[in-house]
Design an enzyme around this catalytic site. Structure first.
Site, PDB file in Angstrom:
ATOM      1  N   HIS A  35       0.705  -1.151   0.019  1.00 51.00           N
ATOM      2  CA  HIS A  35      -0.080  -0.093  -0.141  1.00 51.00           C
ATOM      3  C   HIS A  35       0.858   1.409  -0.026  1.00 51.00           C
ATOM      4  O   HIS A  35       0.690   2.329  -0.879  1.00 51.00           O
ATOM      5  CB  HIS A  35      -0.766  -0.136   1.254  1.00 51.00           C
ATOM      6  CG  HIS A  35      -1.766   1.250   1.439  1.00 51.00           C
ATOM      7  ND1 HIS A  35      -3.105   0.973   0.886  1.00 51.00           N
ATOM      8  CD2 HIS A  35      -1.585   2.525   1.882  1.00 51.00           C
ATOM      9  CE1 HIS A  35      -3.725   2.362   1.027  1.00 51.00           C
ATOM     10  NE2 HIS A  35      -2.884   3.148   1.693  1.00 51.00           N
ATOM     11  N   GLU A  36       1.819   1.250   0.914  1.00 44.71           N
ATOM     12  CA  GLU A  36       2.609   2.478   1.126  1.00 44.71           C
ATOM     13  C   GLU A  36       3.498   2.561  -0.231  1.00 44.71           C
ATOM     14  O   GLU A  36       3.929   3.630  -0.801  1.00 44.71           O
ATOM     15  CB  GLU A  36       3.427   2.495   2.525  1.00 44.71           C
ATOM     16  CG  GLU A  36       2.717   2.456   3.456  1.00 44.71           C
ATOM     17  CD  GLU A  36       1.589   3.426   3.592  1.00 44.71           C
ATOM     18  OE1 GLU A  36       1.819   4.721   2.964  1.00 44.71           O
ATOM     19  OE2 GLU A  36       0.600   3.392   4.228  1.00 44.71           O
ATOM     20  N   GLU A  43      -4.812   7.710  -3.159  1.00 48.30           N
ATOM     21  CA  GLU A  43      -5.168   6.534  -2.420  1.00 48.30           C
ATOM     22  C   GLU A  43      -5.485   5.528  -3.642  1.00 48.30           C
ATOM     23  O   GLU A  43      -5.395   4.420  -3.422  1.00 48.30           O
ATOM     24  CB  GLU A  43      -6.523   6.879  -1.719  1.00 48.30           C
ATOM     25  CG  GLU A  43      -6.773   5.844  -0.979  1.00 48.30           C
ATOM     26  CD  GLU A  43      -5.864   5.322   0.330  1.00 48.30           C
ATOM     27  OE1 GLU A  43      -5.031   6.137   0.694  1.00 48.30           O
ATOM     28  OE2 GLU A  43      -6.211   4.432   1.027  1.00 48.30           O
TER      29      GLU A  43
END
Lengths: 493, 493
Positions: free
Chosen positions: B258-259, B288
């Site tokens: 995700h990061e 996002e």
């Protein structure tokens, strides 16, 4: 707002100090954790921070506030705060912005050329940019000195109040005694060094134990690895770095103790001075006195090395020397060498005197940059008794001049001299010091230094804080006596 | 100086961007390496940086420069740069400095009270300060909106152009389909999870491999541990953090992916936009979308989990599931739970809708802070089908509202919706994607995203960059279709 000029000035200064800490933190980041590919972007970030700081230091309101409150009745601490702000404001205001920008640009280039020249042992490739750096710093000194001595104007930035005349007189007293002593010592056989296995991780763990033994507060600091050991930050965020060399654990351990001396000075400043102009060590010389007394007069003492000896045997097994006395001799071994940063207590100051005389001549114009290598080599042979084989072991070994740091070197020796005075006074006050050090306990010594020197931060001028701590004005005598006694004893002279 | 107003403005903005990066770096430092005892000093340093940045954002010269060049002929990129600077200048200029200072002060207090209240499961203790935060943000929204919708004025800071009406319509379309699907899925037996030994150091090593597999450039970034995973910085210094839980390696691995999605967005922006107002991800929602598509549509796909399965068995031995299909089910397991940050793809957006409706009511005044807990619990039971047992699993679980971040939550779902659109378009362009993912190769996907979305930075407005990438305006349909197909298949519906 109906604040007084003093309150406005101090509020403004608090933010300036906070921003200065931020810039320092960026420097730490760059040397420890920054990804390599970030270098160019970081240079832009640093330049933007420097611009902000410069604008604040020369903000005309600072001049107005200073003028409005100087001379009024105020506390000793506020008077001292104003003295620092005044000095910084006057220095920054005297410098043309274009000159500062040009110095930043040229020294950045010069540092790269120095590194390349050092790698190739090619002084001639570095000489032209060095000449340009010197020329710019001469211009800076002219702007600052307004007719006074150029070298003094530069040195004043690192050691307020220091003059070339006074430093020169001090070195004249030290040089013959140190040259004579090193001649005698180097006729004797060198003691054995360590042998054994010293893995990196265990060196770092041992270094942490040493840092704690000297009172470094890890709740307000941290220890990382970096190419060059340094201490960074003030107040409640004071970080140190060290390095490891599997062959030579002393490099790691004594670098650590040295940086802990710097860091404890910052950590132990009165919390009331936090983010004020008193909230940092008062000068490079006084700073170095703390790192040196931790490293040498305490860390390399017979008593404390006895404790380290036992601890190292526990941590590393066979270390190649088998008695506390042999260990003490190994720690304090004097060898023929060329590199300042690796020099022992006896030879270190000879390295500084050489640089001091040469850089004075460079700034006055008596020595041309192109002639530096020859002058260095001649002087080195006179003081050390053997020839410099190549420039990387001679005049290209230090980064300082490429960065324009003329007037900085003598503060290292001044720190040694101050440490000599402080150690003498401390031993008078603490007759049982060696018994404590032999058990690895430094707290009586570090408390003494905290009380007499460190807590004051910038409250007193450099010489004043040493004079108050010792009860007399600093001089080279105590350091010379200490070195002669220690090495005569070690080498049976 | 004879620069044009445009050149002056862009030069000024470059330093502002550089200083913004410095402030971000301080935030990274605080969450990863800062000594605990430095917290108070750091707050002062951050406040000083914020003051510098605020002064630059509202500098009257920025207004003059903007006025002098807006409307002139210039490149597409310069037009976009000015749009960002204009938005930031107008927002910052409309806010009274006293209000901003009060918000900073109160949210700092509120965050502490929130943490305490959460630890004690005591919403009543948090309600009064929450009421004060809401009141201040209402005042801010009034200053910003100048008669328009209050919630829109707040949301616009995170997602330029987003409106409550549009977001509400989107959620109205999503909610019934997701509620129905989750009802069906939770009637089925839950698949087994992992079992095995997942030591911290090996999780971190595996996480680094995953980061590299997704194209994260470690030469311009680094991975550290922190309590909360995050990505920080832009351009050539983009760092991520992750965390480890010995029981649950997926937490570490999918947080990392995700990061990495966030970080790759920043790393892949056109280098020509470095330290300009285009040099950062254009909005929270688009950001996002990148983190989610890396994490979910790529990282949790059947094809890619097949590769992770083999890699994990090599790295960790027996992991408690014994086929790629069982592993895929474990990765995508849907469970009854209360916590947004741990939610699966199916339930995640239900968490967001709940918060969106409640925070709109709080800002409009229809819901009092004191009544939040009851409203939360009622809504949760309606959407999830079971009751919230205590406030730490309910309305006290997220830090956002204590910080005054109203209007932020919907950007998470907007990111999911954008990711759904991008994934659909990407799969049309890359018919062989699954064959590559099954070998752990993501480069065709990440290159597609780099080319279509990431490299543009702030060049296009959020909705525009998605529309250009997908060939049609974004809508919730593709995400809903994807979720229904995936989970119907997984749970045999």
């Amino acid at each position: 707002m109906t604040n007084t000029p003093l309150a406005d000035l101090l509020a403004f200064q608090k933010d300036t100090e906070a921003l200065g800490q931020v810039a320092g933190r960026l420097g730490w980041d760059q040397e420890t954790v920054m990804p390599r590919g970030a270098a160019e972007q970081r240079a832009e970030e640093m330049a933007a921070m420097e611009q902000v700081l410069h604008a604040r230091r020369t903000d005309p309101r600072v001049g107005d506030w200073l003028a409005a409150c100087e001379g009024s009745e105020m506390t000793e601490a506020d008077t001292a705060k104003l003295r620092h702000i005044r000095r910084s404001f006057d220095r920054a205001s005297k410098l043309p912005a274009a000159l500062s920008a040009e110095i930043a640009r040229v020294t950045s280039v010069a540092q790269g050329q120095w590194a390349e020249a050092r790698a190739k042992d090619d002084f001639a490739a570095f000489a032209p940019v060095l000449a340009r750096v010197i020329e710019l710093r001469q211009q800076e000194a002219q702007a600052l000195s307004q007719g006074g001595d150029l070298y003094d104007a530069l040195a004043d930035d690192y050691e307020p109040g220091a003059t070339a005349a006074e430093l020169g007189a001090m070195f004249d007293e030290m040089r013959p005694r140190l040259v004579e002593l090193r001649g005698k010592v180097l006729e004797k056989p060198a003691p054995a060094g360590l042998k054994g296995s010293f893995p990196d991780a265990e060196q770092m763990a041992f270094a942490s134990r040493l840092a704690l033994a000297f009172g470094y507060d890890l709740n307000r600091g941290r220890i990382d690895k970096a190419v060059h050991p340094f201490s960074s930050g003030s107040g409640n965020d004071v970080r140190i770095t060290t390095r490891t060399n599997p062959e030579d654990p002393f490099n790691c351990f004594y670098s650590t103790i040295h940086e802990v001396g710097h860091a404890c000075y910052e950590q132990n400043i009165d919390q009331g001075y936090l983010l004020t102009s008193l909230g940092q060590g008062v000068s490079m010389g006084v700073h170095e006195s703390q790192s040196r007394i931790y490293e040498n007069q305490l860390g390399r003492s017979r008593a404390f090395t006895g404790w380290i000896y036992e601890q190292m045997r526990e941590a590393f097994g066979d270390i190649g020397v088998d008695s506390p006395e042999a260990f003490y001799a190994a720690v304090n071994r004097v060898q023929k060498d060329f590199i300042r940063t690796e020099a022992d207590e006896l030879q270190y100051n000879l390295h500084i005197m050489l640089r001091f005389d040469l850089e004075r001549a460079l700034i006055s114009g008596d020595l041309k940059a192109a002639d530096l290598e020859a002058a260095w080599n001649e002087r080195f042979e006179a003081d050390f008794g053997y020839a410099v084989p190549r420039a990387s072991l001679g005049c290209l070994q230090d980064v300082h001049w490429s960065l324009g740091l003329f007037g900085y070197f003598p503060t290292y020796s001044l720190g040694n001299v101050y440490a000599g005075c402080l150690a003498q006074a401390m031993r008078k006050d603490l007759p049982d010091l060696d018994a404590a050090l032999a058990k690895g306990e430094t707290s009586s010594a570090t408390s003494w230094l905290g009380e007499k020197v460190q807590r004051h931060g910038g409250l007193y001028e450099p010489k004043e804080v040493i004079t108050r701590a010792c009860g007399e004005a600093p001089s080279a005598g105590p350091l010379l006596d200490y070195i002669e006694t220690k090495f005569s004893d070690l080498y049976g002279l």
